[in-house]
Design a protein around this motif. Structure first.
Motif, PDB file in Angstrom:
ATOM      1  N   ASP A 418       0.794  -1.237   0.000  1.00 36.05           N
ATOM      2  CA  ASP A 418       0.000   0.000   0.000  1.00 36.05           C
ATOM      3  C   ASP A 418       0.825   1.285   0.000  1.00 36.05           C
ATOM      4  O   ASP A 418       0.367   2.315  -0.479  1.00 36.05           O
ATOM      5  N   ASN A 419       2.025   1.250   0.592  1.00 34.19           N
ATOM      6  CA  ASN A 419       2.814   2.467   0.765  1.00 34.19           C
ATOM      7  C   ASN A 419       3.756   2.667  -0.423  1.00 34.19           C
ATOM      8  O   ASN A 419       4.757   1.966  -0.561  1.00 34.19           O
ATOM      9  N   PRO A 420       3.468   3.649  -1.295  1.00 35.38           N
ATOM     10  CA  PRO A 420       4.293   3.837  -2.498  1.00 35.38           C
ATOM     11  C   PRO A 420       5.695   4.350  -2.205  1.00 35.38           C
ATOM     12  O   PRO A 420       6.539   4.389  -3.102  1.00 35.38           O
ATOM     13  N   ARG A 421       5.964   4.743  -0.948  1.00 37.30           N
ATOM     14  CA  ARG A 421       7.300   5.251  -0.615  1.00 37.30           C
ATOM     15  C   ARG A 421       8.181   4.183   0.038  1.00 37.30           C
ATOM     16  O   ARG A 421       9.228   4.485   0.594  1.00 37.30           O
ATOM     17  N   LEU A 422       7.714   2.925  -0.034  1.00 37.52           N
ATOM     18  CA  LEU A 422       8.537   1.810   0.433  1.00 37.52           C
ATOM     19  C   LEU A 422       9.122   1.075  -0.763  1.00 37.52           C
ATOM     20  O   LEU A 422       8.449   0.893  -1.779  1.00 37.52           O
ATOM     21  N   GLN A 423      10.361   0.646  -0.639  1.00 42.21           N
ATOM     22  CA  GLN A 423      10.969  -0.206  -1.661  1.00 42.21           C
ATOM     23  C   GLN A 423      11.820  -1.263  -0.968  1.00 42.21           C
ATOM     24  O   GLN A 423      12.268  -1.076   0.168  1.00 42.21           O
ATOM     25  N   VAL A 424      12.014  -2.365  -1.639  1.00 43.94           N
ATOM     26  CA  VAL A 424      12.821  -3.464  -1.108  1.00 43.94           C
ATOM     27  C   VAL A 424      13.952  -3.741  -2.086  1.00 43.94           C
ATOM     28  O   VAL A 424      13.725  -3.876  -3.296  1.00 43.94           O
ATOM     29  N   VAL A 425      15.171  -3.808  -1.563  1.00 41.97           N
ATOM     30  CA  VAL A 425      16.335  -4.198  -2.370  1.00 41.97           C
ATOM     31  C   VAL A 425      16.771  -5.572  -1.878  1.00 41.97           C
ATOM     32  O   VAL A 425      16.897  -5.792  -0.665  1.00 41.97           O
ATOM     33  N   LEU A 427      19.247  -9.278  -2.365  1.00 39.89           N
ATOM     34  CA  LEU A 427      20.333 -10.061  -2.946  1.00 39.89           C
ATOM     35  C   LEU A 427      19.745 -11.435  -3.233  1.00 39.89           C
ATOM     36  O   LEU A 427      19.162 -12.059  -2.341  1.00 39.89           O
ATOM     37  N   GLU A 428      19.876 -11.905  -4.480  1.00 42.37           N
ATOM     38  CA  GLU A 428      19.247 -13.161  -4.870  1.00 42.37           C
ATOM     39  C   GLU A 428      20.220 -14.052  -5.625  1.00 42.37           C
ATOM     40  O   GLU A 428      21.138 -13.576  -6.290  1.00 42.37           O
ATOM     41  N   GLN A 429      19.979 -15.346  -5.476  1.00 45.81           N
ATOM     42  CA  GLN A 429      20.747 -16.336  -6.240  1.00 45.81           C
ATOM     43  C   GLN A 429      19.797 -17.477  -6.589  1.00 45.81           C
ATOM     44  O   GLN A 429      19.109 -18.004  -5.703  1.00 45.81           O
ATOM     45  N   ASN A 430      19.718 -17.823  -7.855  1.00 49.22           N
ATOM     46  CA  ASN A 430      18.806 -18.872  -8.321  1.00 49.22           C
ATOM     47  C   ASN A 430      17.367 -18.615  -7.867  1.00 49.22           C
ATOM     48  O   ASN A 430      16.666 -19.522  -7.381  1.00 49.22           O
ATOM     49  N   SER A 431      16.932 -17.350  -7.990  1.00 48.63           N
ATOM     50  CA  SER A 431      15.567 -16.918  -7.625  1.00 48.63           C
ATOM     51  C   SER A 431      15.261 -17.064  -6.135  1.00 48.63           C
ATOM     52  O   SER A 431      14.104 -17.027  -5.735  1.00 48.63           O
ATOM     53  N   GLN A 432      16.284 -17.228  -5.316  1.00 45.73           N
ATOM     54  CA  GLN A 432      16.099 -17.290  -3.861  1.00 45.73           C
ATOM     55  C   GLN A 432      16.574 -15.979  -3.238  1.00 45.73           C
ATOM     56  O   GLN A 432      17.658 -15.491  -3.576  1.00 45.73           O
ATOM     57  N   VAL A 433      15.788 -15.440  -2.326  1.00 47.71           N
ATOM     58  CA  VAL A 433      16.177 -14.214  -1.625  1.00 47.71           C
ATOM     59  C   VAL A 433      17.150 -14.577  -0.509  1.00 47.71           C
ATOM     60  O   VAL A 433      16.800 -15.293   0.437  1.00 47.71           O
ATOM     61  N   LEU A 434      18.381 -14.089  -0.642  1.00 48.17           N
ATOM     62  CA  LEU A 434      19.411 -14.356   0.373  1.00 48.17           C
ATOM     63  C   LEU A 434      19.390 -13.293   1.473  1.00 48.17           C
ATOM     64  O   LEU A 434      19.680 -13.579   2.634  1.00 48.17           O
ATOM     65  N   ALA A 435      19.075 -12.067   1.074  1.00 43.58           N
ATOM     66  CA  ALA A 435      19.062 -10.943   2.020  1.00 43.58           C
ATOM     67  C   ALA A 435      18.175  -9.860   1.421  1.00 43.58           C
ATOM     68  O   ALA A 435      17.990  -9.794   0.199  1.00 43.58           O
ATOM     69  N   CYS A 436      17.634  -9.024   2.275  1.00 45.19           N
ATOM     70  CA  CYS A 436      16.813  -7.926   1.769  1.00 45.19           C
ATOM     71  C   CYS A 436      16.880  -6.741   2.724  1.00 45.19           C
ATOM     72  O   CYS A 436      17.189  -6.891   3.910  1.00 45.19           O
ATOM     73  N   VAL A 437      16.610  -5.578   2.177  1.00 39.34           N
ATOM     74  CA  VAL A 437      16.576  -4.360   2.974  1.00 39.34           C
ATOM     75  C   VAL A 437      15.305  -3.604   2.605  1.00 39.34           C
ATOM     76  O   VAL A 437      14.932  -3.522   1.436  1.00 39.34           O
ATOM     77  N   LEU A 438      14.608  -3.111   3.614  1.00 40.40           N
ATOM     78  CA  LEU A 438      13.361  -2.362   3.428  1.00 40.40           C
ATOM     79  C   LEU A 438      13.659  -0.883   3.636  1.00 40.40           C
ATOM     80  O   LEU A 438      14.182  -0.497   4.682  1.00 40.40           O
TER      81      LEU A 438
END
Length: 695
Positions: A418-425, A427-438
């Motif tokens: 819902d919040n357009p001012r949020l984004q997630v970055v 790190l992925e390998q083989n379509s698996q999320v290894l790490a993320c930052v909000l």
């Protein structure tokens, strides 16, 4: 179908649900007036003891739930739960309240036709939207996501007066096989395991995990009654009295009047302040209690059971398990874990539980993570609009955020959409999320409004960093700049300490620079390890909250890093913070972890260095030729000049004594000294080595 026939059909469905030991999810689309009228007739024709209602137009006999009650709902039950979605859909509260519906009960969602509903705003998510967005008009992605999920669920779908999709009834559940008062064999095993904690080796705690409705809390009450019959004294603690209600109810029903006093409920903060002892300590909903508190309880009690919801609405159990498990491995290598999987309140194929788990992405991923340091790692950025066509990736991100943070809730999932001012970055390998930052995009506040925030006349939602810079740090001009605040960073537990978090923050800095973001900031419950991580990545402390967080028992720290802005501003704010903290440590932060105080506080630069004569006085003290009281002011000044170079065993007590102004009795207790002379002996021993070269 006439509405009378439809309501009669609903009554039959409810009876069938009771026979199958399931809850009945009904999704009824239409106009608000018609549906409220039909719901009123339905409620007048079915029997119920307790009715819960979410939204407006609640009947007089209903318990009208609000968003502030989420955790108070733990352990409570109802026969019917009605959600009036015409006044908004509070995802957090819907998820929390679903667990209250008993087997044979009805979960009734009253809503507009889906095609119309997904084009509407959702005022119930007002708290998720940042200034200047208006919840009355903003159309986020959550409702579209929800409706796409709902349509795939096993529930009764009614449009006006027509059944558009019937429920696929599950097979009858296998009968439970357990000796009363237990209901399932797993619950019986849990009771045996809890009893073993009392008679087995000391310091072998039990961690009991389960989803909601599995009889975990009941097992605590059943065991407490058996122990009370044997004359044992038991203490029960939990995040709130409501969270302990199920265990207390089972105990009171099973224990005779003469033994009722053998079990005491004591809030955890009161328990830590007391000197009470017991044959067993039971901790219910442990994941919602601050980890430092659990660690203190573990030190205080040699026989202890931690029970917690593993996942589901609370979403905290697995994160708790991973964080706390490491501590248990160090302190109590013989600890044991037991999981209860079979539901008691309803059968395993209960359609409402499946609906809630699926719609709010609460399912635990069964896929094993595969990772190779040699293979390529890619970085991707997701905006709210990207999630609707990528539910699988949203599931991975939300699961990782839930795992890494003890306070992740369904509203965090809703905010991602819902919040357009949020984004997630990621790190992925083989379509698996290894790490993320909000990341929350903040700032760009008009100067006039920023000045009003500085004066304390206005507050703006969703701009924590900008607001704090303007109000707490008296820098309103910084609130008008483009800022990014890192809300969460999470790395898969099995991949931690391999540099992925630092790599991710480096990528965020690069993106921020490309988009001309002036500063990066972050705020979190501070610990020595986290502080070092953020300092290593170029962030500097600029503010410390004045009260500790109720959930983490940690003080909230605000840190800042320049991107395209002048770094001198951050250095100046950091210096000012260090000096201010030094001056206020004893008054505002007497209980701040000493290691943190030493890392963050900075003595004032105008403290004079010791003269040669004063150094000689200090040397005489080390040879026991001067009383402590005579050289105390000299020692204080010497400590302020050399604290950063002292060994921890000397720096910590001196910091407590001189910066936090701990009393001598408190100091002796905190650091395990037998008496004041033994503490002074340690001081002399260390100081003698350190000043020998200076004399």
């Amino acid at each position: 179908m006439p509405v009378t026939a439809l309501l009669a059909q609903l009554q039959q469905w409810q009876q069938q649900a009771a026979q199958l030991h399931i809850r009945l999810p009904v999704i009824w689309q239409g106009s608000q007036d018609n549906l409220l009228s039909h719901a009123a007739v339905l409620l007048s024709t079915i029997s119920y003891d307790k009715l819960y209602w979410l939204g407006t137009e609640a009947p007089a006999d209903a318990v009208n739930l609000t968003g502030k009650q989420n955790y108070q709902l733990l352990g409570s039950e109802c026969d019917v739960l009605v959600i009036n979605a015409f006044s908004g859909f509070n995802a957090d509260l819907v998820a929390a309240s679903a667990g209250c519906v008993k087997a044979g009960g009805i979960w009734l969602l009253l809503c507009p036709p889906f095609a119309k509903w997904q084009q509407q705003a959702n005022p119930a998510h007002k708290s998720l939207l940042p200034y200047p967005l208006d919840a009355a008009t903003h159309q986020g992605g959550f409702l579209s996501f929800l409706l796409a999920q709902l349509q795939q669920q096993n529930a009764f779908f009614i449009n006006t007066q027509h059944i558009t999709k019937p429920l696929s009834w599950p097979a009858p559940a296998q009968p439970y096989q357990a000796a009363a008062p237990c209901v399932t064999a797993e619950q019986q095993d849990a009771v045996k395991a809890i009893l073993h904690v009392v008679v087995g080796h000391r310091r072998r705690p039990l961690v009991l995990t389960a989803d909601r409705g599995r009889g975990k809390s009941a097992a605590l009450g059943i065991t407490a009654a058996q122990l009370a019959a044997a004359g044992k004294q038991i203490i029960l603690t939990a995040p709130s009295p409501q969270a302990a209600a199920t265990a207390l109810t089972h105990f009171s029903q099973l224990a005779p009047a003469a033994q009722q006093s053998n079990l005491q409920f004591i809030p955890f903060d009161e328990l830590l302040r007391s000197t009470k002892t017991a044959d067993l300590l039971l901790v219910d909903e442990a994941a919602a209690i601050p980890t430092p508190v659990l660690q203190q309880l573990l030190q205080r009690f040699s026989r202890i059971v931690f029970a917690t919801t593993e996942h589901g609405y609370e979403g905290t159990g697995r994160g708790f398990q991973i964080r706390f498990q490491q501590y248990l491995n160090q302190q109590c290598p013989g600890w044991r874990k037991l999981q209860i999987q079979q539901p008691i309140r309803y059968q395993p194929a209960d359609p409402l539980e499946q609906l809630i788990f699926n719609c709010f992405l609460l399912r635990e991923s069964s896929n094993e993570l595969t990772y190779s340091a040699k293979d390529k790692i890619s970085s991707l950025t997701y905006q709210p609009k990207d999630w609707l066509n990528n539910t699988h990736k949203l599931q991975q991100v939300f699961s990782l955020l839930s795992l890494a943070h003890y306070q992740t809730q369904i509203k965090d999932l809703a905010a991602l959409l819902d919040n357009p001012r949020l984004q997630v970055v990621t790190l992925e390998q083989n379509s698996q999320v290894l790490a993320c930052v909000l990341i929350s995009s903040e700032g760009d506040i008009p100067p006039e409004l920023a000045n009003q925030i500085y004066l304390g006349e206005r507050r703006v939602q969703g701009h924590l960093l900008a607001q704090s810079l303007a109000f707490h740090l008296a820098q309103p001009e910084l609130a008008s700049l483009s800022l990014w605040r890192i809300m969460r960073i999470a790395v898969q537990p099995v991949l931690q300490n391999q540099g992925l978090g630092t790599k991710l923050l480096g990528l965020v800095s690069q993106q921020a620079k490309q988009q001309n973001i002036r500063y990066l900031g972050t705020s979190f419950g501070v610990s020595t390890e986290l502080l070092q991580f953020w300092q290593h990545n170029g962030y500097r402390a600029i503010r410390l909250g004045v009260s500790s967080d109720k959930a983490s028992a940690e003080y909230s720290i605000l840190m800042l890093k320049p991107v395209t802005a002048d770094g001198e501003v951050v250095q100046q704010l950091n210096r000012q913070f260090g000096h201010n903290l030094f001056l206020t440590l004893s008054g505002q932060y007497p209980l701040l972890n000493t290691r943190l105080a030493l890392q963050l506080a900075t003595p004032l630069p105008d403290i004079p260095a010791l003269t040669e004569a004063e150094l000689k006085q200090l040397a005489l003290f080390c040879r026991n030729q001067r009383p402590y009281e005579l050289i105390e002011p000299i020692l204080q000044r010497w400590f302020c000049k050399h604290y950063h170079a002292l060994p921890p065993e000397l720096a910590a007590p001196l910091c407590s004594l001189y910066w936090q102004h701990s009393s001598w009795p408190a100091l002796l207790t905190q650091y395990g000294f037998n008496n004041k002379n033994s503490a002074l002996a340690l001081f002399r021993q260390h100081i003698a080595k350190l000043i020998s070269a200076a004399i």
